[in-house]
Each structure stands twice: as C-alpha cells, then as structure tokens.
Design a protein around this motif. Structure first.
Motif, PDB file in Angstrom:
ATOM      1  N   THR A 151     -13.071  -8.014   8.615  1.00 30.74           N
ATOM      2  CA  THR A 151     -12.578  -8.517   7.338  1.00 30.74           C
ATOM      3  C   THR A 151     -12.165  -7.365   6.427  1.00 30.74           C
ATOM      4  O   THR A 151     -12.500  -6.204   6.667  1.00 30.74           O
ATOM      5  CB  THR A 151     -13.660  -9.335   6.627  1.00 30.74           C
ATOM      6  N   SER A 152     -11.481  -7.716   5.364  1.00 27.40           N
ATOM      7  CA  SER A 152     -11.091  -6.708   4.374  1.00 27.40           C
ATOM      8  C   SER A 152     -12.320  -5.992   3.823  1.00 27.40           C
ATOM      9  O   SER A 152     -12.338  -4.758   3.700  1.00 27.40           O
ATOM     10  CB  SER A 152     -10.311  -7.366   3.233  1.00 27.40           C
ATOM     11  N   ASN A 205      -7.143   0.249  -0.769  1.00 25.13           N
ATOM     12  CA  ASN A 205      -6.248  -0.897  -0.880  1.00 25.13           C
ATOM     13  C   ASN A 205      -5.602  -1.215   0.461  1.00 25.13           C
ATOM     14  O   ASN A 205      -5.464  -2.381   0.845  1.00 25.13           O
ATOM     15  CB  ASN A 205      -5.169  -0.629  -1.921  1.00 25.13           C
ATOM     16  N   ARG A 210     -13.742  -3.566   6.386  1.00 23.29           N
ATOM     17  CA  ARG A 210     -12.922  -2.367   6.584  1.00 23.29           C
ATOM     18  C   ARG A 210     -13.117  -1.389   5.432  1.00 23.29           C
ATOM     19  O   ARG A 210     -13.216  -0.178   5.640  1.00 23.29           O
ATOM     20  CB  ARG A 210     -11.467  -2.755   6.758  1.00 23.29           C
ATOM     21  N   VAL A 211     -13.172  -1.922   4.225  1.00 20.02           N
ATOM     22  CA  VAL A 211     -13.446  -1.071   3.064  1.00 20.02           C
ATOM     23  C   VAL A 211     -14.833  -0.464   3.166  1.00 20.02           C
ATOM     24  O   VAL A 211     -15.032   0.738   2.929  1.00 20.02           O
ATOM     25  CB  VAL A 211     -13.301  -1.879   1.757  1.00 20.02           C
ATOM     26  N   ALA A 213      -6.899  -0.617   3.397  1.00 22.49           N
ATOM     27  CA  ALA A 213      -7.944  -1.235   4.216  1.00 22.49           C
ATOM     28  C   ALA A 213      -8.139  -2.695   3.830  1.00 22.49           C
ATOM     29  O   ALA A 213      -8.367  -3.559   4.689  1.00 22.49           O
ATOM     30  CB  ALA A 213      -9.254  -0.464   4.051  1.00 22.49           C
ATOM     31  N   THR A 214      -8.035  -2.986   2.545  1.00 27.88           N
ATOM     32  CA  THR A 214      -8.184  -4.368   2.068  1.00 27.88           C
ATOM     33  C   THR A 214      -7.051  -5.250   2.566  1.00 27.88           C
ATOM     34  O   THR A 214      -7.270  -6.386   3.012  1.00 27.88           O
ATOM     35  CB  THR A 214      -8.215  -4.397   0.526  1.00 27.88           C
ATOM     36  N   GLN A 215      -5.831  -4.731   2.517  1.00 23.30           N
ATOM     37  CA  GLN A 215      -4.663  -5.528   2.851  1.00 23.30           C
ATOM     38  C   GLN A 215      -4.596  -5.908   4.325  1.00 23.30           C
ATOM     39  O   GLN A 215      -3.971  -6.907   4.690  1.00 23.30           O
ATOM     40  CB  GLN A 215      -3.381  -4.767   2.479  1.00 23.30           C
ATOM     41  N   GLY A 221      -7.278  -6.510   6.485  1.00 23.42           N
ATOM     42  CA  GLY A 221      -8.421  -7.204   7.072  1.00 23.42           C
ATOM     43  C   GLY A 221      -7.974  -8.470   7.778  1.00 23.42           C
ATOM     44  O   GLY A 221      -6.985  -9.105   7.391  1.00 23.42           O
ATOM     45  N   SER A 251       0.851  -1.189   0.000  1.00 22.33           N
ATOM     46  CA  SER A 251       0.000   0.000   0.000  1.00 22.33           C
ATOM     47  C   SER A 251       0.886   1.239   0.000  1.00 22.33           C
ATOM     48  O   SER A 251       1.395   1.651   1.042  1.00 22.33           O
ATOM     49  CB  SER A 251      -0.918   0.012   1.231  1.00 22.33           C
ATOM     50  N   THR A 284      -7.689 -11.519   5.423  1.00 25.98           N
ATOM     51  CA  THR A 284      -6.545 -11.465   4.515  1.00 25.98           C
ATOM     52  C   THR A 284      -5.247 -11.769   5.246  1.00 25.98           C
ATOM     53  O   THR A 284      -4.414 -12.558   4.776  1.00 25.98           O
ATOM     54  CB  THR A 284      -6.461 -10.083   3.847  1.00 25.98           C
TER      55      THR A 284
END
Length: 286
Positions: free
Chosen positions: A259-260, A232, A263-264, A234-236, A238, A152, A241
C-alpha cells in the motif's frame, strides 16, 4: 537536489535498438520471455504484472514493443550516471563493512522496447531489474510519466526510482531472491497483501531509504522539499492508490508492491536508520 555532487558511474548503457541478441521485436501475442519478465517475483516497479496480462477475457495481451535507438538528453544522461554512481559508492561501502564485495549493476536506457535475459519488455512495464543479466532497465520517458501521471516531480523522486531498482540488485546479491524462491516452493504465497512479492518490493523501498541516508551523509546534496518529493512518489504508486484510481475498488489479494502507507513507511525506515538490518520485511507485520 544537488545531484551534480554524485560520483559518475561508467555502467550506464544506451540501447541502440534492433532488439539485441538476435531476437527482433514484432507483432503477435506475448512470448514466453515476456511472460517471464512480468511474472518474475513482482520486480516490475510501477505496474501490476497480472493487470498487464489481462486484456480481452483474461487472454494474454498483444505485445508488440518497437525497439528504437534511445535518444538521451546529455543532462538526463549525466543525472542517471551520477545517481547510479552514488548507489555504487554507497552499496560498495556497505558491503565492504560486511566483509563482502558489491558487484555494480549495469543500467540500460532504452526506448520503446528492449530484450533482456528475462525476456522482451516494452515501455509499458515501467522501470525494472532483471536478475538474469544484473541490469536495471529504464525508459527515460518514464520520468515524464512520473510527473504527469503520478504527480511526482523533482530530481529526488526520479533518483528514488533508480535507487529502488538498484535495491532489487542488492537483494539479488544478498540471496533474498533465492530465499523467496525457496519459501514459495514451501507454499508461501507470492501475491497478496502479505505475499512474497509485496515483502520484496517493500524491502527494496527500505534499501532505497538506506541509500538516501548514507549518500546524504557523504554528499549533503538534498535540498528542502526533496525528501517530500520521494515520499509523494512512494504514496502515488501504492497498490491501493493505483487500484482505486484505475477501478474504484481495492483488492488486497492482488497486491504485488504494498500500500501507499507501507511504501512510505519502509522508505522512511531505511532513510531514518541508514541500516539494512532495519529492512527485514520478511518477518513480522508490514
């Protein structure tokens, strides 16, 4: 991100090492202060507190942070000051609109290890907020980890990290932590996919989104790709993940941050609404 437009905070401190408060760092097992800081309501941003405690048959991990003077690049310092300053202005205005006064947090830049009102911590725990002294703690080396480990990059992804931790300070002032403690005393679970820790972390993500919305309205400082870089990030980070990458399986019962996708979702909720009333993660589905 044209971060130079941000208001410059005077509340950034550079830790000079030596442990502070008369409690130097040394070898040996984690003390009670370290346990407290890992257990405190899941407030550590990127790490699973229980995972940090488990090494070698479930025993507390060896915890020997080394405190040293933080070496801060002048441009990094200005970036942190201006992002923190933007949160002060945004939350100050929001609180004033509610007839309340926002008390600015301090932000402590450290290297290797630091002593806090919540106990001793090392770089390994990642950025965190300590309600005991109302400070955000950040080792700037984490920004490098954000890019290399979590893939990120971008100034807005780094700003999101700071805004999330400031979101915990906002929760503290709004009485969210006290409410969570009372719910826990009544039997609500702290950990797990719908636990209080996850709900608190997702609300801090939503508050970061509110900050992003309000600050953009005022400063017009975002550039193409900035929002995507924060999403991205936030996705990474979770729980699902991180667990899948670390051990190949996902254990929802051990979730602490969400989870990702969650969070997104909650960052986008705050980003789109700009309203803290949209950030109620304590009722209804997550």
């Amino acid at each position: 991100m044209d971060w130079q437009k941000g208001e410059e905070s005077q509340n950034v401190e550079v830790d000079q090492g030596g442990g502070g408060g008369g409690r130097g760092f040394g070898g040996g097992r984690m003390g009670i202060g370290g346990l407290i800081i890992l257990a405190l309501l899941g407030w550590i941003f990127f790490k699973n507190p229980l995972a940090l405690l488990q090494q070698g048959g479930g025993q507390p991990a060896t915890y020997a942070p080394r405190s040293q003077p933080a070496q801060v690049d002048p441009q990094q310092m200005e970036f942190v000051r201006r992002v923190l300053g933007s949160t002060e202005k945004t939350w100050g205005d929001i609180f004033a609109g509610m007839g309340r006064t926002y008390v600015d947090p301090k932000l402590d830049l450290f290297s290797g290890g630091v002593n806090t009102a919540c106990g001793a911590a090392s770089t390994a725990v990642g950025p965190f907020y300590c309600p005991g002294d109302q400070k955000v703690y950040l080792d700037l080396d984490f920004f490098r980890e954000l890019e290399t480990r979590f893939h990120s990059s971008g100034d807005f992804a780094r700003a999101y990290v700071i805004a999330h931790e400031v979101g915990h300070h906002v929760q503290n002032q709004l009485g969210v932590f006290a409410k969570s403690s009372e719910m826990q005393r009544r039997g609500a679970a702290m950990q797990g996919a719908t636990g209080l820790s996850v709900r608190q972390e997702l609300q801090a993500d939503c508050f970061a989104g509110v900050w992003a919305n309000r600050t953009q309205q005022r400063l017009q400082w975002l550039q193409p790709g900035d929002v995507e870089s924060a999403l991205n990030a936030a996705t990474q980070i979770g729980d699902d993940t991180l667990q899948r990458e670390a051990r190949g399986t996902v254990v929802p019962d051990s979730f602490t941050h969400g989870t990702s996708a969650q969070r997104v979702k909650w960052f986008k909720t705050g980003l789109q609404s700009g309203d803290i009333q949209s950030c109620d993660t304590f009722s209804g589905p997550l």
